[in-house]
Design a protein around this motif. Structure first.
Motif, PDB file in Angstrom:
ATOM      1  N   SER A  97      89.804  28.728  35.904  1.00 13.49           N
ATOM      2  CA  SER A  97      88.637  29.513  36.327  1.00 13.49           C
ATOM      3  C   SER A  97      87.347  28.923  35.758  1.00 13.49           C
ATOM      4  O   SER A  97      86.319  28.903  36.434  1.00 13.49           O
ATOM      5  N   ALA A  98      87.391  28.434  34.512  1.00 10.98           N
ATOM      6  CA  ALA A  98      86.201  27.815  33.921  1.00 10.98           C
ATOM      7  C   ALA A  98      85.832  26.537  34.671  1.00 10.98           C
ATOM      8  O   ALA A  98      84.647  26.276  34.953  1.00 10.98           O
ATOM      9  N   TRP A  99      86.842  25.728  35.009  1.00  9.16           N
ATOM     10  CA  TRP A  99      86.584  24.500  35.766  1.00  9.16           C
ATOM     11  C   TRP A  99      85.992  24.814  37.132  1.00  9.16           C
ATOM     12  O   TRP A  99      85.047  24.160  37.597  1.00  9.16           O
ATOM     13  N   LEU A 100      86.553  25.833  37.780  1.00 12.59           N
ATOM     14  CA  LEU A 100      86.066  26.224  39.104  1.00 12.59           C
ATOM     15  C   LEU A 100      84.627  26.726  39.011  1.00 12.59           C
ATOM     16  O   LEU A 100      83.798  26.449  39.882  1.00 12.59           O
ATOM     17  N   GLU A 143      92.766  32.137  33.668  1.00 12.56           N
ATOM     18  CA  GLU A 143      91.975  32.181  32.430  1.00 12.56           C
ATOM     19  C   GLU A 143      92.611  31.312  31.352  1.00 12.56           C
ATOM     20  O   GLU A 143      91.934  30.516  30.690  1.00 12.56           O
ATOM     21  N   GLU A 144      93.912  31.472  31.145  1.00 11.89           N
ATOM     22  CA  GLU A 144      94.590  30.758  30.064  1.00 11.89           C
ATOM     23  C   GLU A 144      94.600  29.247  30.293  1.00 11.89           C
ATOM     24  O   GLU A 144      94.516  28.469  29.345  1.00 11.89           O
ATOM     25  N   SER A 145      94.705  28.837  31.545  1.00 11.74           N
ATOM     26  CA  SER A 145      94.758  27.400  31.845  1.00 11.74           C
ATOM     27  C   SER A 145      93.370  26.777  31.959  1.00 11.74           C
ATOM     28  O   SER A 145      93.253  25.563  32.150  1.00 11.74           O
ATOM     29  N   LEU A 151     107.125  29.964  37.117  1.00 15.62           N
ATOM     30  CA  LEU A 151     106.340  28.732  37.031  1.00 15.62           C
ATOM     31  C   LEU A 151     105.435  28.673  35.802  1.00 15.62           C
ATOM     32  O   LEU A 151     105.282  27.608  35.192  1.00 15.62           O
ATOM     33  N   PHE A 152     104.799  29.787  35.425  1.00 18.85           N
ATOM     34  CA  PHE A 152     103.867  29.744  34.297  1.00 18.85           C
ATOM     35  C   PHE A 152     104.559  29.375  32.979  1.00 18.85           C
ATOM     36  O   PHE A 152     104.081  28.504  32.248  1.00 18.85           O
ATOM     37  N   GLN A 169      95.290  23.044  34.247  1.00 18.44           N
ATOM     38  CA  GLN A 169      94.517  23.471  35.421  1.00 18.44           C
ATOM     39  C   GLN A 169      95.228  23.077  36.715  1.00 18.44           C
ATOM     40  O   GLN A 169      95.299  23.869  37.656  1.00 18.44           O
ATOM     41  N   ALA A 170      95.758  21.854  36.763  1.00 19.42           N
ATOM     42  CA  ALA A 170      96.452  21.390  37.966  1.00 19.42           C
ATOM     43  C   ALA A 170      97.750  22.166  38.172  1.00 19.42           C
ATOM     44  O   ALA A 170      98.111  22.502  39.313  1.00 19.42           O
ATOM     45  N   TYR A 171      98.459  22.464  37.076  1.00 22.24           N
ATOM     46  CA  TYR A 171      99.699  23.239  37.195  1.00 22.24           C
ATOM     47  C   TYR A 171      99.414  24.633  37.760  1.00 22.24           C
ATOM     48  O   TYR A 171     100.140  25.125  38.638  1.00 22.24           O
ATOM     49  N   CYS A 172      98.351  25.253  37.236  1.00 20.75           N
ATOM     50  CA  CYS A 172      97.992  26.600  37.720  1.00 20.75           C
ATOM     51  C   CYS A 172      97.539  26.547  39.177  1.00 20.75           C
ATOM     52  O   CYS A 172      97.884  27.423  39.971  1.00 20.75           O
TER      53      CYS A 172
END
Length: 588
Positions: free
Chosen positions: A441-444, A436-438, A66-67, A35-38
């Protein structure tokens, strides 16, 4: 000291690009999660897009590097996002638009409609707005504005001239119609330090008064062209790039959505909103630049009629110079109409389309997309000759025969295709997929759950105002690319239909009416002369507010049955399992 600060300012973009990633490095180092990387990637891209330290398309390529390096997505998965179905639709739609421009069909349409509408001031403004909005539904807003502004200036020049017998009887050929104009300065303006000012009037008081009226009318006509280009673009899915960003984001975040956003459903939602906003813009610009003198606005009086007749002759002359419709124009017109019909009838939703009947999968959903149709018509344009089939003499080589060129050729496409937008779209889709993959979005979404206590219309209204403000100083594509994934996460968190907030904010990204830098049509009109920034701000502020209100009207009335906005959709359940217990959300 002055030299030192000047040097820093001269190298500001280099310094920004060098130091920003270093300044933000503590985020991925101290929080070593995907999440932090994204988030690190998104923040860097967002700031680069806002400042335009690098070309927008170059910044959009960052996820490719980067991804994979951060372990968020495989390189092969990231690359797919840069050439998905929405990008194919964008390319196919632009290929058809390039063919329309190449054969001057858009100018024939514009002049033909103006001949029907007439040249009375109020009706002339309405005519230009209708033509510009219609053309920008199908071809680039920038190309539409670049064509219509010189035509408007040529007609105004005739309206403002003292009528002569020759003008009235024959009309005159006006060089302002030439789009490749060498200078953007006009007789009524001068340029001073980047600001546009009217030339001081002559000593005669009536002449000064007439010049002031002419200047205001010219300003109104110029603004009506650039505003209607932006307004018209919202009506169709391919009319402006943010609309395609929305479709791509929906398909990426909610892959089981059943093609809920297609050409027909978008048109049913956006076209009425476009008509309402266009009419309001016409009334507002009339009031602001022409006043409420209806007798003058609708061209009553002998002198006004004589001037209008001269201006009408100018349009007639230019229309006559186009000659009769060629085979190429008729062929492009037929293919264009066929494309629109195929788009509307592929999978309309309220009846079975040809896509459902002839090309359906096991679930009855069309496997043919709008992009498939656009590419199909585009390929036809590459293989249909531009003249009635037959051999013609090669003028350069006597005795040699040659076939006529096709309706479309790659040299023309390569010159006019905005490839940078293709990369910009792809970068946005890659960001959404990476979020989505990281699980960013769910955390947000979890952090936004307190918004559940706020009414949906209030949320949509505030977000529209925020996006409309943000897009005044940032690319509308970058704006929608950054906001839409966040809005999707918020909607899932509070069990609100994702389209209830994503649709209005996408339209709001096109409400860039206040600044010359907000959108290319505004910049074209400003560079043509006669308009100050204050004129654009004064006219655009109320138009922005009205645009948000029209969008709110649309999303809470006729859009509800089109997209079933009063329920939380089943295709969003896999992304929001907590909403399954309460499948029917309160009506917004």
């Amino acid at each position: 000291m002055v030299t030192y600060w000047q040097g820093l300012w001269a190298y500001r973009f280099y310094l920004f690009v060098y130091f920003l990633p270093i300044i933000l490095l503590p985020l991925p180092i101290l929080i070593p999660t995907k999440q932090a990387y994204c988030a690190y990637t998104i923040i860097i891209m967002a700031l680069f897009w806002c400042v335009e330290a690098l070309p927008l398309a170059v910044t959009a390529l960052f996820p490719l590097i980067l991804f994979p390096m951060m372990g968020i997505m495989d390189a092969s998965e990231v690359c797919i996002e840069y050439f998905n179905d929405t990008n194919i639709l964008f390319i196919g739609g632009l290929l058809v638009a390039i063919a329309v421009e190449h054969w001057n069909l858009h100018k024939r349409i514009a002049l033909g409609v103006l001949l029907i509408i007439g040249v009375r001031p109020a009706l002339l403004m309405l005519g230009f707005m209708m033509v510009t909005a219609f053309l920008s539904m199908w071809i680039s807003n920038t190309a539409t504005t670049a064509m219509m502004v010189p035509i408007a200036q040529a007609v105004l020049e005739q309206l403002h001239k003292a009528p002569t017998g020759k003008d009235v009887e024959e009309g005159s050929d006006n060089p302002t119609f030439e789009l490749q104009e060498k200078s953007s300065q006009k007789e009524v303006t001068t340029v001073d330090n980047g600001q546009v000012h009217p030339v001081p009037p002559g000593p005669s008081e009536p002449r000064a008064q007439r010049t002031e009226e002419q200047l205001r009318f010219s300003q109104g006509m110029s603004l009506c062209v650039c505003y209607s280009a932006s307004i018209g673009g919202i009506a169709t899915l391919t009319g402006t790039t943010p609309n395609l960003v929305l479709q791509g984001q929906i398909n990426s975040i909610f892959p089981d959505n059943g093609n809920v956003v297609n050409f027909a459903s978008w048109f049913g939602f956006a076209f009425p909103a476009m008509i309402i906003l266009l009419l309001f813009a016409w009334v507002w610009l009339q009031f602001l630049f022409l006043g409420f003198n209806f007798r003058k606005n609708f061209g009553m009086g002998e002198e006004a009629r004589a001037q209008q007749q001269a201006a009408f002759r100018v349009i007639q002359t230019e229309h006559r110079q186009l000659g009769r419709m060629t085979f190429a124009e008729m062929a492009v017109t037929f293919l264009f109409v066929l494309l629109v019909l195929l788009w509307f009838t592929r999978e309309p939703g309220f009846f079975l389309g040809w896509g459902n009947l002839a090309f359906a999968n096991d679930k009855g959903v069309s496997v043919v997309s709008d992009g498939t149709v656009a590419i199909f018509i585009s390929i036809i344009m590459f293989i249909v000759p531009s003249k009635i089939p037959g051999l013609t003499q090669n003028p350069g080589k006597p005795g040699k025969l040659k076939a006529p060129p096709a309706l479309l050729n790659w040299k023309t496409v390569n010159e006019k295709m905005p490839w940078n937008i293709v990369f910009l779209l792809g970068g946005g889709f890659a960001l959404a997929k990476g979020s989505e993959e990281s699980r960013l979005s769910a955390w947000l979404g979890e952090k936004l759950t307190p918004l559940q206590s706020v009414s949906p219309p209030a949320i949509a209204f505030i977000l529209c105002l925020l996006v409309a403000t943000f897009t005044e100083c940032t690319s509308n594509v970058a704006t929608t690319t950054l906001f839409l994934p966040i809005l999707a996460s918020m909607a899932k968190a509070i069990c609100l239909h994702p389209l209830y907030v994503m649709l209005p904010c996408t339209l709001a990204a096109s409400l860039a009416f206040m600044l010359p830098v907000a959108t290319p049509p505004n910049a074209i009109v400003f560079s043509f002369g006669g308009i100050k920034v204050s004129d654009m701000v004064r006219a655009g502020f109320l138009l922005n507010i009205m645009g948000v209100l029209v969008i709110m009207l649309a999303i809470n009335t006729w859009s509800t049955p089109i997209f079933n906005l009063n329920t939380f959709p089943s295709w969003a359940f896999p992304n929001a399992t907590h909403c399954m217990a309460n499948a029917t959300a309160p009506s917004p």
